[in-house]
Write a protein that holds these residues in place. Structure first.
Motif, PDB file in Angstrom:
ATOM      1  N   ARG A 166       0.839  -1.210   0.000  1.00  0.00           N
ATOM      2  CA  ARG A 166       0.000   0.000   0.000  1.00  0.00           C
ATOM      3  C   ARG A 166       0.870   1.254   0.000  1.00  0.00           C
ATOM      4  O   ARG A 166       0.618   2.198  -0.754  1.00  0.00           O
ATOM      5  CB  ARG A 166      -0.938   0.001   1.219  1.00  0.00           C
ATOM      6  CG  ARG A 166      -2.155  -0.903   1.042  1.00  0.00           C
ATOM      7  CD  ARG A 166      -3.207  -0.578   2.084  1.00  0.00           C
ATOM      8  NE  ARG A 166      -2.757  -0.890   3.431  1.00  0.00           N
ATOM      9  CZ  ARG A 166      -3.042  -2.022   4.070  1.00  0.00           C
ATOM     10  NH1 ARG A 166      -3.782  -2.952   3.487  1.00  0.00           N
ATOM     11  NH2 ARG A 166      -2.598  -2.230   5.287  1.00  0.00           N
ATOM     12  N   ASP A 167       1.880   1.259   0.844  1.00  0.00           N
ATOM     13  CA  ASP A 167       2.769   2.425   0.897  1.00  0.00           C
ATOM     14  C   ASP A 167       3.465   2.638  -0.447  1.00  0.00           C
ATOM     15  O   ASP A 167       3.675   3.779  -0.875  1.00  0.00           O
ATOM     16  CB  ASP A 167       3.825   2.251   1.999  1.00  0.00           C
ATOM     17  CG  ASP A 167       3.213   2.308   3.386  1.00  0.00           C
ATOM     18  OD1 ASP A 167       2.008   2.637   3.486  1.00  0.00           O
ATOM     19  OD2 ASP A 167       3.930   2.008   4.360  1.00  0.00           O
TER      20      ASP A 167
ATOM     21  N   ALA B  20       0.966   4.193  -2.962  1.00  0.00           N
ATOM     22  CA  ALA B  20       0.710   5.604  -2.639  1.00  0.00           C
ATOM     23  C   ALA B  20       1.928   6.455  -2.990  1.00  0.00           C
ATOM     24  O   ALA B  20       1.806   7.566  -3.516  1.00  0.00           O
ATOM     25  CB  ALA B  20       0.357   5.743  -1.157  1.00  0.00           C
TER      26      ALA B  20
ATOM     27  N   ASP C  70      -7.127  -0.507  -2.008  1.00  0.00           N
ATOM     28  CA  ASP C  70      -7.062   0.063  -0.648  1.00  0.00           C
ATOM     29  C   ASP C  70      -6.594   1.510  -0.695  1.00  0.00           C
ATOM     30  O   ASP C  70      -7.126   2.378  -0.005  1.00  0.00           O
ATOM     31  CB  ASP C  70      -6.086  -0.732   0.231  1.00  0.00           C
ATOM     32  CG  ASP C  70      -6.676  -2.064   0.670  1.00  0.00           C
ATOM     33  OD1 ASP C  70      -7.890  -2.263   0.471  1.00  0.00           O
ATOM     34  OD2 ASP C  70      -5.910  -2.893   1.203  1.00  0.00           O
ATOM     35  N   VAL C  71      -5.576   1.754  -1.499  1.00  0.00           N
ATOM     36  CA  VAL C  71      -5.023   3.110  -1.596  1.00  0.00           C
ATOM     37  C   VAL C  71      -6.060   4.055  -2.187  1.00  0.00           C
ATOM     38  O   VAL C  71      -6.216   5.193  -1.741  1.00  0.00           O
ATOM     39  CB  VAL C  71      -3.717   3.094  -2.436  1.00  0.00           C
ATOM     40  CG1 VAL C  71      -3.252   4.499  -2.763  1.00  0.00           C
ATOM     41  CG2 VAL C  71      -2.628   2.344  -1.678  1.00  0.00           C
TER      42      VAL C  71
ATOM     43  N   ARG D  19      -8.660   4.931   0.492  1.00  0.00           N
ATOM     44  CA  ARG D  19      -8.223   5.911   1.483  1.00  0.00           C
ATOM     45  C   ARG D  19      -7.910   7.268   0.855  1.00  0.00           C
ATOM     46  O   ARG D  19      -7.446   8.173   1.527  1.00  0.00           O
ATOM     47  CB  ARG D  19      -7.060   5.362   2.315  1.00  0.00           C
ATOM     48  CG  ARG D  19      -5.730   5.335   1.611  1.00  0.00           C
ATOM     49  CD  ARG D  19      -4.649   4.653   2.484  1.00  0.00           C
ATOM     50  NE  ARG D  19      -3.321   5.061   2.020  1.00  0.00           N
ATOM     51  CZ  ARG D  19      -2.217   4.388   2.278  1.00  0.00           C
ATOM     52  NH1 ARG D  19      -2.240   3.300   3.016  1.00  0.00           N
ATOM     53  NH2 ARG D  19      -1.063   4.824   1.828  1.00  0.00           N
TER      54      ARG D  19
ATOM     55  N   ASP E 258      -5.724   8.050  -1.614  1.00  0.00           N
ATOM     56  CA  ASP E 258      -4.335   8.327  -1.970  1.00  0.00           C
ATOM     57  C   ASP E 258      -3.952   7.886  -3.380  1.00  0.00           C
ATOM     58  O   ASP E 258      -2.783   7.994  -3.757  1.00  0.00           O
ATOM     59  CB  ASP E 258      -3.381   7.653  -0.969  1.00  0.00           C
ATOM     60  CG  ASP E 258      -3.422   8.341   0.386  1.00  0.00           C
ATOM     61  OD1 ASP E 258      -3.867   9.504   0.446  1.00  0.00           O
ATOM     62  OD2 ASP E 258      -3.026   7.709   1.380  1.00  0.00           O
ATOM     63  N   LEU E 259      -4.923   7.373  -4.133  1.00  0.00           N
ATOM     64  CA  LEU E 259      -4.609   7.027  -5.518  1.00  0.00           C
ATOM     65  C   LEU E 259      -4.853   8.276  -6.356  1.00  0.00           C
ATOM     66  O   LEU E 259      -5.981   8.725  -6.517  1.00  0.00           O
ATOM     67  CB  LEU E 259      -5.477   5.861  -6.012  1.00  0.00           C
ATOM     68  CG  LEU E 259      -5.076   5.309  -7.391  1.00  0.00           C
ATOM     69  CD1 LEU E 259      -3.701   4.639  -7.354  1.00  0.00           C
ATOM     70  CD2 LEU E 259      -6.120   4.320  -7.920  1.00  0.00           C
TER      71      LEU E 259
END
Ligand code: ZN
Length: 555
Positions: A236-237, A240, A266-267, A270, A272-273
């Motif tokens: 995920r990190d 992002a 997931d990104v 939240r 952040d995509l």
């Protein structure tokens, strides 16, 4: 897609006055807009409503649409182009964040072998013996030492750990003695099909191993272990992180070579995509798509299944292992590595094609491109489908016959984009005669083939403006020019990097140009690439990147 297409058609039919009622979210004016829409190539302003371009025209007309809740952006004469599309990217954000980088991922930079050794020594100290120490983004022609990295250099990192330095091109790696010992590879080990254990002048292993020969290292030594939760966090990190990098350079859509689909979602969830993903599936994900009947085009405007991940048929351009019909100049008859038999290639293409999934093979050399076209033509004969747009990743070295077959197949090549600037130090290995037919944007566009820009990051930097400079000048960082006959104009290079990219994922109706009804993805540039010295295009700053009407990057 259905709803989006209907919306587009409806908006296109409406007269300008009707948009006054739209109460736009954003009006951009005083801009020099290159729309990449042949119906209206230039404009000064546009209005955005519901994440799409709602009206396009002169500054006064668009300002007249400003309502109470409309935000405004005075571009003060700056240039605006559609958001850039990268049609081939490995999107390795996890590597950027967590691994040892022994080269510069984004720019031309020379490093020293001692510097590489020092970085890896630091990592080796953190790891138990017989655990792999790995370096990424090595570029063999960006060394100040002006000699290749060797097994002896890497023995200085450690004699207790296996050490590997991966070339950013992804097809060659450099190993230390401990790695060879664990894999039981000696100077007498024969080369397997599709790869080589390279030797020095005395016949000893020099450390470089190419393509499929590297498989012997896959199951030896220990690798850092992560819990499923740690792995998910890293993925995920990574997504992002790389999403931020993409929009910093003006990319609004990127074709991902696989990657963790759950992490991408997931990104996005939240928030952040920042860029749109054409997800190109390989391995198990592709098998599962076929099993469950998921076809190309499934998804939405942010994450959508595109073509397959590149199915590799030959070696690398930058590492000089691609499959050629004639020997490499001065290489004792070596013609590169074919990494899959024609029979396997035929079977793979047919299986994917029948499943309604857009095929995509990595084919660099003329031999591999011909093998892919054989397989596609065969699949079409067995099971005809319309408007498939088979993707040819790299499609580097072409000839007249291949161009004719590419055109007839309706194929979409994703040519290297930044190499003509970044990798001119590799071109002498091929020579001008071959480079005049390599990354052949001019030839393909003239033949009516909608070729696209595929950076292949990590092998190539992904900066679209660096790519455009190389396409326009064919002159590299070292000031050498190769295949000048393949130069294209700034407008053509913009089209390659925008509309053609959208076409490659069957999304030209919703993105790739500043057109009413399309997604409001655009980039504000500090200078006009038509107006600056062509050798300075890469230095133009991305001032702002907007995706779906929302600013996702601001300088
Ligand atoms: Zn690739």
């Amino acid at each position: 897609m259905g709803l989006a297409a209907a919306g587009t058609a409806g908006m296109l039919a409406r007269p300008l006055e009707a948009f006054a009622a739209l109460d736009p979210d954003l009006v951009v004016y005083n801009a020099k807009v290159y729309t990449i829409d042949s119906a209206r190539p230039r404009a000064e302003a546009f209005a955005i409503a519901g994440a799409r371009f709602a009206a396009i025209g002169g500054s006064a007309d668009m300002r007249a649409l400003i309502g109470k809740r409309t935000q405004t952006f005075d571009a003060r004469g700056m240039t605006i182009v559609p958001g850039f599309v990268d049609t081939h990217n490995h999107a390795g954000g996890t590597t950027l964040l967590y691994e040892v980088l022994v080269g510069n991922p984004f720019e031309v930079e020379f490093v020293t072998i001692q510097g590489i050794v020092d970085k890896l020594k630091v990592r080796a100290r953190e790891l138990p013996p017989d655990t792999w120490v790995e370096g990424y983004f090595h570029d063999d022609t960006k060394l100040k030492d002006k000699r290749p990295l060797t097994v002896r250099d890497l023995d200085q990192v450690s004699t207790e750990h296996p050490v590997v330095v991966r070339h950013r091109g992804g097809h060659t790696s450099f190993y230390n003695s401990r790695a060879f010992a664990l894999a039981k590879v000696t100077r007498d080990t024969p080369n397997p099909p599709g790869g080589t254990f390279d030797k020095d002048a005395n016949g000893d292993l020099n450390g470089r191993v190419t393509d499929l020969a590297r498989n012997v290292f896959a199951n030896v030594g220990a690798r850092p272990a992560f819990t499923p939760q740690q792995r998910a966090t890293r993925e995920r990190d990574g997504i992002a992180h790389i999403s931020k990098q993409f929009v910093r350079y003006g990319l609004t859509s990127v074709h991902h070579q696989g990657g963790d689909l759950a992490a991408i979602q997931d990104v996005r969830a939240r928030g952040d995509l920042l860029h749109r993903v054409s997800y190109e599936a390989g391995g198990q994900v592709l098998d599962n798509m076929i099993r469950s009947g998921i076809e190309t085009g499934f998804g939405d405007e942010w994450i959508k299944f595109g073509a397959t991940s590149e199915h590799t048929l030959d070696g690398s351009f930058s590492e000089r292992t691609m499959a050629l019909s004639v020997p490499y100049p001065g290489q004792n008859g070596y013609k590169g590595n074919v990494t899959e038999s024609p029979e396997e290639c035929n079977a793979w293409v047919e299986r994917v094609h029948r499943a309604g999934i857009q095929v995509n093979c990595h084919a660099n050399g003329d031999v591999a491109i011909a093998q892919y076209l054989d397989a596609f033509e065969r699949a079409q004969t067995l099971f005809p489908r319309s408007d498939v747009r088979p993707k040819i990743t790299h499609c580097t070295l072409i000839n007249d016959d291949l161009v004719r077959r590419i055109k007839a197949a309706g194929a979409v090549p994703a040519l290297f984009s930044t190499y003509a600037y970044y990798n001119t130090d590799k071109f002498p290995f091929y020579g001008e005669a071959m480079m005049a037919h390599a990354m052949a944007y001019r030839t393909l566009l003239d033949a009516g083939v909608p070729c696209t820009a595929g950076s292949d990051f990590s092998p190539g930097p992904f900066a679209p403006l660096m790519g455009i400079q190389g396409m326009v000048t064919r002159t590299g960082w070292d000031n050498t020019t190769w295949g000048a006959n393949q130069r294209i104009t700034v407008d053509e290079a913009l089209t390659v990097n925008t509309l053609n990219g959208a076409y490659a994922s069957h999304e030209e109706a919703i993105k790739g140009s500043v057109s009413v009804g399309k997604l409001a993805d655009f980039v504000v540039l500090s200078d006009d690439p038509h107006a600056v010295d062509p050798s300075k295009i890469k230095d133009i700053r991305v001032v702002r990147t907007v995706v779906g009407g929302t600013t996702v990057y601001q300088a």
